[in-house]
Design a protein around this motif. Structure first.
Motif, mmCIF file in Angstrom:
data_model
loop_
_atom_site.group_PDB
_atom_site.id
_atom_site.type_symbol
_atom_site.label_atom_id
_atom_site.label_comp_id
_atom_site.label_asym_id
_atom_site.label_seq_id
_atom_site.Cartn_x
_atom_site.Cartn_y
_atom_site.Cartn_z
ATOM 1 N N LYS A 172 0.835 -1.209 0.000
ATOM 2 C CA LYS A 172 0.000 0.000 0.000
ATOM 3 C C LYS A 172 0.869 1.259 0.000
ATOM 4 C CE LYS A 172 -3.071 2.466 3.190
ATOM 5 N NZ LYS A 172 -3.717 2.378 4.522
ATOM 6 N N TYR A 173 1.916 1.259 0.814
ATOM 7 C CA TYR A 173 2.810 2.417 0.878
ATOM 8 C C TYR A 173 3.431 2.687 -0.481
ATOM 9 C CZ TYR A 173 6.478 5.584 2.452
ATOM 10 O OH TYR A 173 7.297 6.689 2.601
ATOM 11 N N PHE A 174 3.896 1.636 -1.138
ATOM 12 C CA PHE A 174 4.513 1.807 -2.459
ATOM 13 C C PHE A 174 3.508 2.390 -3.451
ATOM 14 C CE2 PHE A 174 5.768 0.605 -6.709
ATOM 15 C CZ PHE A 174 7.139 0.788 -6.707
ATOM 16 N N LEU A 175 2.287 1.854 -3.464
ATOM 17 C CA LEU A 175 1.269 2.304 -4.413
ATOM 18 C C LEU A 175 0.863 3.747 -4.156
ATOM 19 C CD1 LEU A 175 -0.916 -0.928 -4.428
ATOM 20 C CD2 LEU A 175 0.546 -0.113 -6.296
ATOM 21 N N LEU A 176 0.899 4.157 -2.902
ATOM 22 C CA LEU A 176 0.523 5.526 -2.558
ATOM 23 C C LEU A 176 1.617 6.536 -2.886
ATOM 24 C CD1 LEU A 176 -1.198 4.971 0.903
ATOM 25 C CD2 LEU A 176 -2.251 6.123 -1.051
ATOM 26 N N PHE A 231 -0.820 -4.866 -7.119
ATOM 27 C CA PHE A 231 -2.279 -4.958 -7.004
ATOM 28 C C PHE A 231 -2.723 -6.421 -7.042
ATOM 29 C CE2 PHE A 231 -2.643 -0.395 -8.427
ATOM 30 C CZ PHE A 231 -3.375 0.040 -7.330
ATOM 31 N N ASP A 232 -2.134 -7.190 -7.936
ATOM 32 C CA ASP A 232 -2.480 -8.617 -8.030
ATOM 33 C C ASP A 232 -2.206 -9.318 -6.699
ATOM 34 O OD1 ASP A 232 -3.277 -8.354 -10.649
ATOM 35 O OD2 ASP A 232 -1.386 -9.091 -11.506
ATOM 36 N N GLU A 233 -1.072 -9.001 -6.082
ATOM 37 C CA GLU A 233 -0.722 -9.631 -4.809
ATOM 38 C C GLU A 233 -1.718 -9.244 -3.719
ATOM 39 O OE1 GLU A 233 2.994 -9.914 -1.617
ATOM 40 O OE2 GLU A 233 3.340 -9.065 -3.617
ATOM 41 N N ILE A 234 -2.108 -7.974 -3.689
ATOM 42 C CA ILE A 234 -3.085 -7.526 -2.688
ATOM 43 C C ILE A 234 -4.403 -8.267 -2.849
ATOM 44 C CG2 ILE A 234 -4.574 -5.594 -2.010
ATOM 45 C CD1 ILE A 234 -2.174 -3.746 -2.373
ATOM 46 N N PHE A 235 -4.896 -8.352 -4.085
ATOM 47 C CA PHE A 235 -6.194 -8.991 -4.309
ATOM 48 C C PHE A 235 -6.130 -10.498 -4.043
ATOM 49 C CE2 PHE A 235 -7.143 -5.083 -6.735
ATOM 50 C CZ PHE A 235 -8.375 -4.791 -6.169
ATOM 51 N N GLU A 236 -5.001 -11.100 -4.324
ATOM 52 C CA GLU A 236 -4.867 -12.542 -4.132
ATOM 53 C C GLU A 236 -4.662 -12.921 -2.665
ATOM 54 O OE1 GLU A 236 -1.926 -16.224 -5.509
ATOM 55 O OE2 GLU A 236 -1.938 -14.345 -6.656
ATOM 56 N N CYS A 237 -3.913 -12.101 -1.929
ATOM 57 C CA CYS A 237 -3.481 -12.507 -0.586
ATOM 58 C C CYS A 237 -4.180 -11.777 0.563
ATOM 59 C CB CYS A 237 -1.971 -12.310 -0.443
ATOM 60 S SG CYS A 237 -0.976 -13.198 -1.657
ATOM 61 N N VAL A 291 -7.912 0.551 -1.561
ATOM 62 C CA VAL A 291 -7.344 -0.262 -2.637
ATOM 63 C C VAL A 291 -8.120 -0.054 -3.934
ATOM 64 C CG1 VAL A 291 -6.929 -2.621 -3.447
ATOM 65 C CG2 VAL A 291 -6.422 -2.006 -1.078
ATOM 66 N N ASP A 292 -9.454 -0.054 -3.854
ATOM 67 C CA ASP A 292 -10.290 0.143 -5.047
ATOM 68 C C ASP A 292 -9.992 1.481 -5.707
ATOM 69 O OD1 ASP A 292 -11.493 -2.293 -4.595
ATOM 70 O OD2 ASP A 292 -13.261 -1.455 -3.608
ATOM 71 N N CYS A 293 -9.868 2.531 -4.891
ATOM 72 C CA CYS A 293 -9.589 3.861 -5.440
ATOM 73 C C CYS A 293 -8.195 3.937 -6.052
ATOM 74 C CB CYS A 293 -9.738 4.922 -4.347
ATOM 75 S SG CYS A 293 -11.431 5.372 -3.979
ATOM 76 N N LEU A 294 -7.211 3.357 -5.367
ATOM 77 C CA LEU A 294 -5.845 3.371 -5.903
ATOM 78 C C LEU A 294 -5.778 2.677 -7.259
ATOM 79 C CD1 LEU A 294 -3.670 2.637 -2.741
ATOM 80 C CD2 LEU A 294 -3.566 4.686 -4.172
ATOM 81 N N GLN A 295 -6.444 1.534 -7.369
ATOM 82 C CA GLN A 295 -6.423 0.811 -8.633
ATOM 83 C C GLN A 295 -7.152 1.603 -9.724
ATOM 84 O OE1 GLN A 295 -8.726 -2.884 -9.143
ATOM 85 N NE2 GLN A 295 -6.862 -3.826 -9.971
ATOM 86 N N ALA A 296 -8.308 2.189 -9.387
ATOM 87 C CA ALA A 296 -9.063 2.972 -10.372
ATOM 88 C C ALA A 296 -8.267 4.193 -10.827
ATOM 89 C CB ALA A 296 -10.408 3.391 -9.778
ATOM 90 N N ILE A 297 -7.596 4.863 -9.888
ATOM 91 C CA ILE A 297 -6.777 6.034 -10.239
ATOM 92 C C ILE A 297 -5.679 5.640 -11.206
ATOM 93 C CG2 ILE A 297 -5.043 7.635 -9.305
ATOM 94 C CD1 ILE A 297 -6.855 7.792 -6.771
ATOM 95 N N ASP A 298 -4.997 4.539 -10.935
ATOM 96 C CA ASP A 298 -3.928 4.084 -11.822
ATOM 97 C C ASP A 298 -4.455 3.730 -13.206
ATOM 98 O OD1 ASP A 298 -2.013 4.419 -9.869
ATOM 99 O OD2 ASP A 298 -1.058 2.498 -10.273
ATOM 100 N N GLU A 299 -5.603 3.071 -13.267
ATOM 101 C CA GLU A 299 -6.174 2.674 -14.561
ATOM 102 C C GLU A 299 -6.646 3.891 -15.352
ATOM 103 O OE1 GLU A 299 -9.172 -0.144 -13.457
ATOM 104 O OE2 GLU A 299 -7.774 -1.837 -13.458
#
Length: 303
Positions: free
Chosen positions: A78-82, A100-106, A119-127
């Motif tokens: 999360k820290y890295f993604l932020l 993101f794949d690791e977060i959703f899987e684990c 997490v949902d917002c971070l992924q949407a922002i990146d996409e």
């Protein structure tokens, strides 16, 4: 309830706060109420719980009975993604996709609701940023926007939702060439709210508010709202000074030159040169190229 009271007492004492200092003028929480809460004799209201969490500088859900410490590996991801914008770097984009794949899987299924929202917002922002397509974020924006518009204070996850809203609004404006007056007013109101909150945000969260302001500036530029632009520059410079984090200062200078190109070309040119100089100091060659391209586009747009 005893667990909650004990947790509040321990966290308060860790911060070295006596009960009178913790309660301040007692307008939100009296010393007597705090004593009863810490002894497990009184259940705080949601409003009181939020006040206690704010004084302890923690999210309110941490005080909930079923709260569990987030896994260390999840916190690292999360820290890295932020904290790592990719600026179009394909290698970094691929690394973030793997995270993101690791977060959703684990981790995702066991996260608290607020963390799932982050997490949902971070992924949407990146996409949205990677594709320049607001469709990847509109479902989330539609889900949260009405609630956000009725709030005057925002949580960490709220600021991420607002950042996504600003990004989607900007791309929608670019695509259709205009926004309804009601949407323009809504955008300006939300941007003003964010600016009004800047000095009240915990220092460790100011990096996020800075990114929210950057996201909203695109819409302010299209709306030609110079007053909001000027206010945003003031807030961004305040954040830089407060955090002593000047990595994003070239972007702040870019915002400044956009303002001055409408009013003072020589000052705008000076800000452009300063932005490139700082980007060189940080060794960010990709950013230098982006600044040159942005300057050329702005000259064509405003001169």
């Amino acid at each position: 309830m005893n667990d909650l009271g004990e947790k509040v007492r321990l966290l308060r004492e860790e911060k070295g706060l006596s009960r009178p200092i913790f309660c301040g003028d007692e307008s939100e929480l009296s010393v007597r109420q705090l004593v009863r809460i810490e002894k497990g004799e009184f259940r705080p209201t949601i409003k009181t719980l939020k006040y206690i969490a704010d004084r302890l500088e923690i999210p309110s859900y941490v005080l909930m009975p079923d709260y569990k410490e987030l896994p260390k590996r999840y916190q690292e991801l999360k820290y890295f993604l932020l904290h790592h914008p990719d600026y179009g770097d394909k290698e970094l984009q691929e690394q973030k996709e793997e995270y993101f794949d690791e977060i959703f899987e684990c981790f995702y299924d066991d996260l608290p609701r607020d963390e799932k929202g982050i997490v949902d917002c971070l992924q949407a922002i990146d996409e949205v940023r990677a594709t320049d397509n607001e469709e990847y974020g509109l479902s989330l924006v539609d889900e949260y926007l009405e609630e956000l518009c009725n709030q005057s204070e925002f949580s960490f996850s709220d600021f991420l939702k607002i950042r996504l809203y600003f990004l989607c609004s900007y791309l929608e404006y670019i695509k259709i060439g205009q926004l309804a007056i009601s949407k323009q007013i809504q955008l300006q109101s939300m941007f003003q709210k964010v600016c009004d909150r800047v000095e009240k945000i915990h220092t460790e969260d100011l990096f996020l508010v800075r990114d929210v302001l950057f996201a909203g500036l695109g819409s302010c530029e299209l709306l030609n709202d110079l007053e909001l632009f000027k206010l945003a520059v003031e807030k961004l410079n305040w954040i830089s000074e407060k955090t002593r984090d000047f990595q994003k200062q070239p972007i702040v200078l870019m915002v400044e030159w956009k303002y001055y190109l409408r009013t003072d070309y020589d000052t705008a040119k000076q800000k452009y040169e300063e932005a490139k100089m700082m980007a060189r100091m940080f060794g960010n060659e990709k950013l230098i190229v982006s600044l040159d391209n942005e300057w050329a586009e702005d000259l064509e747009r405003y001169r």
